[in-house]
Each structure stands twice: as structure tokens, then as C-alpha cells.
Design a protein around this motif. Sequence first.
Motif, PDB file in Angstrom:
ATOM      1  N   ILE A 241       0.797  -1.101   0.005  1.00 14.41           N
ATOM      2  CA  ILE A 241      -0.213  -0.320  -0.210  1.00 14.41           C
ATOM      3  C   ILE A 241       0.815   1.110  -0.034  1.00 14.41           C
ATOM      4  O   ILE A 241       0.547   2.377  -0.731  1.00 14.41           O
ATOM      5  CB  ILE A 241      -1.359  -0.095   1.414  1.00 14.41           C
ATOM      6  CG1 ILE A 241      -1.521  -1.371   0.945  1.00 14.41           C
ATOM      7  CG2 ILE A 241      -1.538   1.398   1.478  1.00 14.41           C
ATOM      8  CD1 ILE A 241      -3.209  -1.566   2.392  1.00 14.41           C
ATOM      9  N   GLY A 242       1.891   1.804   1.123  1.00 11.98           N
ATOM     10  CA  GLY A 242       2.807   2.395   1.053  1.00 11.98           C
ATOM     11  C   GLY A 242       3.638   2.003  -0.995  1.00 11.98           C
ATOM     12  O   GLY A 242       4.090   3.914  -1.074  1.00 11.98           O
ATOM     13  N   GLU A 243       3.878   2.007  -0.984  1.00 16.36           N
ATOM     14  CA  GLU A 243       4.350   1.705  -2.265  1.00 16.36           C
ATOM     15  C   GLU A 243       3.891   2.456  -3.139  1.00 16.36           C
ATOM     16  O   GLU A 243       4.231   3.596  -3.990  1.00 16.36           O
ATOM     17  CB  GLU A 243       4.988   0.128  -2.856  1.00 16.36           C
ATOM     18  CG  GLU A 243       5.951  -0.009  -2.738  1.00 16.36           C
ATOM     19  CD  GLU A 243       7.777   0.668  -2.683  1.00 16.36           C
ATOM     20  OE1 GLU A 243       7.686   0.578  -4.122  1.00 16.36           O
ATOM     21  OE2 GLU A 243       8.074   1.262  -2.273  1.00 16.36           O
ATOM     22  N   ILE A 244       2.551   2.212  -3.102  1.00 12.81           N
ATOM     23  CA  ILE A 244       1.751   2.781  -4.746  1.00 12.81           C
ATOM     24  C   ILE A 244       1.084   4.300  -4.141  1.00 12.81           C
ATOM     25  O   ILE A 244       1.561   5.257  -4.974  1.00 12.81           O
ATOM     26  CB  ILE A 244      -0.095   1.766  -3.942  1.00 12.81           C
ATOM     27  CG1 ILE A 244       0.755   0.686  -4.750  1.00 12.81           C
ATOM     28  CG2 ILE A 244      -0.649   2.315  -5.533  1.00 12.81           C
ATOM     29  CD1 ILE A 244      -0.784  -0.200  -5.114  1.00 12.81           C
ATOM     30  N   ALA A 245       0.818   4.442  -2.559  1.00 12.93           N
ATOM     31  CA  ALA A 245       1.165   5.964  -1.933  1.00 12.93           C
ATOM     32  C   ALA A 245       2.302   7.030  -2.064  1.00 12.93           C
ATOM     33  O   ALA A 245       2.073   7.809  -1.601  1.00 12.93           O
ATOM     34  CB  ALA A 245       0.493   6.145  -0.772  1.00 12.93           C
ATOM     35  N   GLY A 246       3.016   6.125  -2.348  1.00 14.24           N
ATOM     36  CA  GLY A 246       4.352   7.422  -2.788  1.00 14.24           C
ATOM     37  C   GLY A 246       5.167   7.180  -1.403  1.00 14.24           C
ATOM     38  O   GLY A 246       6.363   7.685  -1.233  1.00 14.24           O
ATOM     39  N   ALA A 247       5.069   6.013  -0.388  1.00 17.68           N
ATOM     40  CA  ALA A 247       5.644   6.222   0.860  1.00 17.68           C
ATOM     41  C   ALA A 247       7.863   5.946   0.408  1.00 17.68           C
ATOM     42  O   ALA A 247       7.789   4.862  -0.059  1.00 17.68           O
ATOM     43  CB  ALA A 247       5.045   5.242   1.807  1.00 17.68           C
TER      44      ALA A 247
END
Length: 181
Positions: free
Chosen positions: A173-179
Motif C-alpha cells: 500500500i505504501g509503495e503505491i501511495a509513494g511512501a
Amino acid sequence: IMDTLPKIELLSKYPVQPTILFGHELPPFVKEYMDIQGLNYEIVATYHAKVEHLLVPTTRRRNGIPYPSAVKYLNNIPTDDMLVGTKLYVSRQKASSRRIVNEGEFMGKILTEGVTMLHLDDCPVKYQKALFHNAEKVIGPHGAGLANIVFSHNPIVLELVTPAYTNPCCWLIGEIAGADY
């Protein structure tokens, strides 16, 4: 968050507003979301129902990886703009597993850094989204509360895990959200 809400989004795009049937009581965050979106739903006492048209939404992930469109959709859920803090710690103190045993001691150290401790168990969806919307740093043990990084914009995330249980879903989820994980 990542399983139920994106499926409901698919149903909300149907040209005629459907009544969504659930065969069980809904978690409070799902009820709240349905109300925010103005969607009709019913809890049915049985899994047997006669309907004219049947729509069955698919899971919005593939091999455990959420579709970017589902993440974008969740990020666009309306919210009140509030700023609680930009450094957040997501507690699992009330959870039955994956709690931080020495959380009090841990919090004593990070509170001096301006970190706000969150207990999300009973927080409404709009409030959770508002909390994470402006987050710059998010710390927490693996769990559903950490999935709220979907509402953040390029946060730094420190997910606390144990070698006995490592699950990549929040990282994905973080990867997609740019985390920055």
C-alpha cells in the motif's frame, strides 16, 4: 479498508444505484463509509435472496497487491481538513495480537520527538483519513490501522514487525501511495 471499500466503489459506479446486501453485521467504518457515499444497503438474515439483478464486485488487488486505482479512490474519500500532527504512532494496545509489549517505554522516547499516539479502534473513517492526510511520518506495528497510510501523501513509514510474522500488505500500500518505507 483495502478489501471492502474499493469493492463498494465499483458498485457505486453502476448507472442505477443498487441496494447492497450484506449477510452479516457491518463494521462501523463500513457503515460510516456507506453513509458518506449515500449508498443504500441492507443486512439480510440469510444468504438466500431473490433479486432482479446481481452485481458481484471483485477484489481490487492482484496477488496481494492493491490496484493503484483502488488506492487513488480511497485517497479521494471526502474528509474534513484537520491537522493533528505530522508524526503519528499507530497503537495496537487494544488488539489481541502484535502489540508492543513495552509500548509505554517506547512512547516515552518518541513523544519527545513530537509524535502523536493514535488509537484507531473506534475512530470514524473520516477522522482516520484526516489524521493521515497530512502525516509526514507514520510509525506502528503491522496491522489494519497502518493501512491508513493509503490516505497519506509520500510519508516516511516505519512498520514494526517481528521475524515470526512478516506480511508485505502495508508495504505494498505504501509503495503505491509513494511512501518511503
